[in-house]
Write an enzyme that holds these catalytic residues in place. Structure first.
Site, PDB file in Angstrom:
ATOM      1  CB  THR A 109     -11.410  59.798  -9.403  1.00 13.13           C
ATOM      2  OG1 THR A 109     -10.098  59.228  -9.247  1.00 13.13           O
ATOM      3  CG2 THR A 109     -11.264  61.283  -9.717  1.00 13.13           C
ATOM      4  CE  LYS A 184      -6.717  60.709 -10.123  1.00 17.06           C
ATOM      5  NZ  LYS A 184      -7.568  59.530  -9.960  1.00 17.06           N
ATOM      6  CE  LYS A 252     -14.841  60.172 -12.619  1.00 24.21           C
ATOM      7  NZ  LYS A 252     -14.628  58.990 -11.739  1.00 24.21           N
TER       8      LYS A 252
END
Length: 305
Positions: A109, A184, A252
Site C-alpha cells: 500500500t 485502496k 500511513k
C-alpha cells in the site's frame, strides 16, 4: 509502451520472485509455493527469507536483482514508497535483474505517485508494472482470500492475474497505473469511518447499560451490518486489538488519502478527524494495536480501561 507479441499471447507463469516476507508477504509467497510454482524470495532481514525457505522450499536471494533474474513475474509486499523504490531501482534493484517484457506486481500500500513513477521506470527497462494493493488483512493473506485492486496495462494484468489468484479471492483491474492505489485509498477511507462509527456505537451502548453482544447480533441482521461489525464487534467489546494491521500502518495509509485529496480537491473531513483519533491511539501507547482500537481511545477518554 506498446504491447509486445508476448504480452498478447503470454506463456504460463512458472518462475516467480517474491520480495518482502512480513506478516502479509510470508503467507502470500507460501500460497505460490503450495501451488507448485518455482519461487525465489528476498527479504531485507535475511533470516526471514531463510525461515520461509525452510517452511516452503524454493530459494532465497541476497538482493532483489538476484531474486528477479529468470522470473516471469516479480511480486512485492513491503512497507512504503521508499522501501518500494529500494527494491526496484538501482544496481541491486529488481528492475536491473528482470528479463525484458517481464511483469512486476506490487502489493505494497503506497502512493499513487510512486506507482506512476515506477510504471514509467519499468517501461524504460522494457518491463511492465502493476500496482496491486490488497485488502483483507493478515487473515486474508493466510487464507488466500485477499481482495486485490490493480492498476496498469490490461495485457500485463491478464498475465499476472492467474498467479495473483492463488491468494486473491477477487483480482480486479480498476484502471491505469496508480488506479489500484487510489482504489485502496477509497477502501481505507471507508474503513476509517466505519470503525469510528462502530466504536462510538459500542461505547454508547455499553454506557447505556445494554447487552451489546445481543444488540450487535440484532442490528447485524439489518442496515447497520458490516464486515467490521461481524469480525471486530465482539473483539472490540473484549478489548482485543491484536489482529495484524497496526495503527501505525493505517496512519500511513490515511496520510496517502489526505495527500491525494489535496491534489484532487476531494473533501475528507471525517477521514481527517479519524486520522487524528488514530494519532491519539499512538500517543496513548497503542501504535501496534490493530485499527479497531479506536474504541480503546474512547474508553481512555471516558476514564475506563
Amino acid at each position: 509502451m506498446s504491447q509486445s507479441a508476448s504480452s498478447s499471447a503470454p506463456n504460463p507463469v512458472r518462475r516467480v520472485a517474491f520480495l518482502g516476507l512480513g506478516v502479509m508477504g510470508h503467507p502470500m509467497a507460501g500460497h505460490l509455493a503450495k501451488a507448485g510454482l518455482d519461487v525465489t524470495v528476498y527479504n531485507r532481514t535475511a533470516a526471514k527469507a531463510a525461515q520461509w525457505v525452510a517452511e516452503y522450499g524454493g530459494r532465497a536471494a541476497a538482493t532483489p536483482r538476484e531474486a528477479a533474474q529468470g522470473a516471469d513475474l516479480v511480486l512485492a509486499c513491503v512497507g512504503n514508497d521508499d522501501d518500494l523504490r529500494s527494491i526496484t531501482l538501482g544496481a541491486d534493484g529488481a528492475f536491473a535483474g528482470m528479463a525484458r517484457d517481464a511483469v512486476f506486481a506490487d502489493h505494497t500500500t503506497a502512493s499513487a505517485n510512486v506507482a506512476r513513477e515506477l510504471a514509467a521506470k519499468a517501461a524504460e527497462h522494457g518491463l511492465h508494472f502493476i500496482d496491486a494493493p490488497v485488502s483483507g488483512g493478515q487473515a486474508g493473506a493466510q487464507n488466500g482470500k485477499l481482495t486485490i485492486m490493480c492498476g496498469g496495462e490490461a495485457a500485463a494484468f491478464e498475465r499476472a492475474k492467474p498467479t495473483l489468484a492463488h491468494y486473491g479471492a477477487a483480482v480486479t483491474l480498476v484502471g491505469a497505473a496508480g488506479a489500484g492505489q487510489l482504489a485502496k485509498m477509497v477502501n481505507q477511507i471507508c474503513i476509517a469511518g466505519l470503525v469510528q462509527g462502530l466504536s462510538e456505537a459500542i461505547n454508547f451502548g455499553e454506557r447505556a447499560g445494554l447487552d451489546m453482544a445481543l444488540v450487535l447480533d440484532v442490528i447485524g441482521k439489518g442496515a447497520a451490518a458490516s464486515w467490521q461489525m461481524d469480525n471486530r464487534g465482539k473483539t472490540m467489546m473484549a478489548n482485543k486489538f491484536d489482529f495484524g494491521f497496526a495503527v501505525d500502518w493505517m496512519r500511513k495509509d490515511l496520510g496517502f488519502c489526505l495527500d491525494e485529496a489535496k491534489r484532487n480537491g476531494a473533501a475528507l473531513p471525517v477521514t481527517a478527524l479519524v486520522d487524528q483519533f488514530y494519532g491519539d491511539v499512538q500517543r496513548l501507547g497503542g501504535s501496534r494495536f490493530d485499527t479497531s482500537s479506536l474504541i480503546w481511545r474512547l474508553r481512555k477518554l471516558d476514564g475506563g480501561a
